[in-house]
Design an enzyme around this catalytic site. Sequence first.
Site, PDB file in Angstrom:
ATOM      1  CB  CYS A 194      -0.964  -0.051   1.187  1.00  0.00           C
ATOM      2  SG  CYS A 194      -2.401   1.002   0.980  1.00  0.00           S
ATOM      3  CG  HIS A 224      -4.909  -2.945   3.157  1.00  0.00           C
ATOM      4  ND1 HIS A 224      -5.648  -1.800   3.108  1.00  0.00           N
ATOM      5  CD2 HIS A 224      -5.692  -3.857   3.775  1.00  0.00           C
ATOM      6  CE1 HIS A 224      -6.812  -2.020   3.689  1.00  0.00           C
ATOM      7  NE2 HIS A 224      -6.866  -3.257   4.093  1.00  0.00           N
TER       8      HIS A 224
END
Lengths: 266, 486
Positions: A99, A201
């Site tokens: 991310c 993520h």
Amino acid sequence: MIPVQLRLGHLYPREMNLYGDRGNILALVRRAQRRGISLEVVEIGLGDSSTSLLSSCSGFFMGGGQDLDQGNVAEDLISRKGPGLVAAVSAGKPLLAVCAGFQLLGTHYLTAAGTRIPGLGLLPLHTEAGRRRLVGNLMVATDPALGLRDPILVGFENHSGRTILHQGLRPLGRVMHGGGNDGDSGQEGAWQGSVVATYLHGPLLPKNPSLSDWWLRTAAGGHPLENLDDSLEDAARKEAMALGARPTRMSRWRLLGRGLVVRKGS
Amino acid sequence: MPRPARQGGGSRAGVAGRKLRLRAAVVLGKATGGMSRRLRLGGGTTLPGDVARWVDPGVLRAMAGSVRAGTVLVTGTNGKTSTAALLRTILAESGKVVGGNPSGSNLIFGLTAAALTLSDSQGRIDRDWLVLEVDELSAPQAVAEIRPQGLVVLNAFRDQLDRSFEVDQIAERLATATSTLPDGGFWVGNADDPRVAAMAGETTAAGTRRILFGLSAGGRDHLPAVSDASGCPRCRGEMEFRVVFYAHCGLYKCPHCGFQRPQPQVVASQVNLAGLDSVELTLSGSEDGSEGWSVPARVRLGGLFSAANVAAAAAAASAMGVSPHQIASGISAFEPAFGRFQVMPWKGVPIRLMLAKNPAGLEENLTAALELDRSPVIAIGLNDLIADGRDVSWIWDVEMERLRESRPVTLVVCGRRAHELALRLAYAGVPQDRVVVLQSARAALDAVAAMASPLIPVPALMTYTAMLEWHQLLGGGGGGGKGGRA
């Protein structure tokens, strides 16, 4: 011989830990342990800059963070960690970035206001602020060249940045379900040598043991690792795939076109 | 659908038109509510609000404006429902006529729907006070529309991040709500939460009365492994915590800029946690220069965080002119709110529903269940629907590792993401023979009933929709409905 002692450099554990990133460290430690390898976790935070600290690690992990944290981190990453990290990955040590960590590896981040925040420049990519956030379950068919035992990764994404890969950089894989790098190109993540970056993520490693094993194998200098009983991991994987991340019909065709067979509901 | 054109101006025709529109909005909204309840489309907790607001966007402002003394909003990540219910009970015990949104429907449409059920056909609410819990992200809009007398800010934790995105954004919204409070009102904030305490000094309007509440108690000497607020809200430096009461709330100080926990005016001290059934405490208050007060109280809630909610309700009640004695008797008259420490039986075994929808909530409820309770079984339910937050990553931030050293319990895990939860427990080192995975709520309840004692309520730590499902199975009916949380 597989080394019995590995060191994981956890980059910015305080600043970059927004979405259960601790799960990734746990997954690596536990999977190493189950094979008789001890994986020591070294926390590398803001201000730490010793080259010997970075070179003593067998590989690295960097998680996701809030916007505010990212500014601090970008500066520190470039000025204090840059050379050591570049040297380590050139030597084939794995770096997994998630991310915000993914965005930081690029050349720069262009904010909505037009400000250019420089990144580490380790991968030829950049990120632009997007208007709509890409939030939801994300399923990816990884590049076969990466050689994951189970090529499909599953997890969650939540980002407003649109990441554009420059000429020659390979995406980590194709989006089967979700937004990916820009919600449009069908590309997800990026990889080059021993660097893997992704928008999947939070705790992506517990549910994707083949990616954990990629990290461990790479950190162990490419030695093959014994297989483990992954029944708990597989149950969680199946649950995530079946409930949240069914591939859309369109992407199923795309995958068939690429010669990847996708079984229904698995 | 195009909205009917707005009538403007202050002419008599304009005033009459506005009144007519308000009446139409109220009548149509009420009719929608009646219909949706009759057709069992749900509790009628948001749709009536949608309809009424479509007819007259000013309907909530008009209805709230008719409440005799005014409206108090309760917001923050955790504890809204219990604190608002506590405050309503205290006010009712002191002889006031109070209304609210006990269903927990706390977005702007839900607030409108709640006001509709309380209002007459003219849009008038015949109540002394309205106490509404408000979603953190909706708080600025609610303050702008309702122009409340008071705002209670409980805390800012990370919550359902796929909806609220980042903790900083939650804190920002709470600060906006705080700074836009109308003059002459009161603001109650948590001194123990650094992000909330920072709002007290900087953002409250000059004409607002500021009252901080806090705990005086023992606690842990460290923050949870993953914390939202180790950074100072002023300078972002690393803060030092002398005591941690719950989550990131405690006695803190920033060694870099000097920001520290301010002295609260309303304090809960001598806190005695008696299992999960009740908390005994002493409430004391002192406002700048005035004579202080102090009363003992007992509440039917569990855990240190419940003591903080009690202090928040007491601070608000005191600002509204309720006497300390009435505050204490209101607190003891309080009955647990929907799914918050509510005990209901399943096949002869009592089940204690405890909403746990984010890391702070699960962490604190789990700690309470392990340390204060004796039940040999604990149920944990994890769903990933919109009202739960579709991203379940947060369970990896909860220190499940404590289960390794705690008293031995069997964990029944259930819900749409039961296997993710089981994997989390396995990675925390919890022995597999102590974990039972059953996705179905009914099967999980049966398993719990078979293993538990009929004398000790089983703590059931549930995300929002998992809790709803259990509540329904336990015969509680549909209950609330957070409709429209997307």
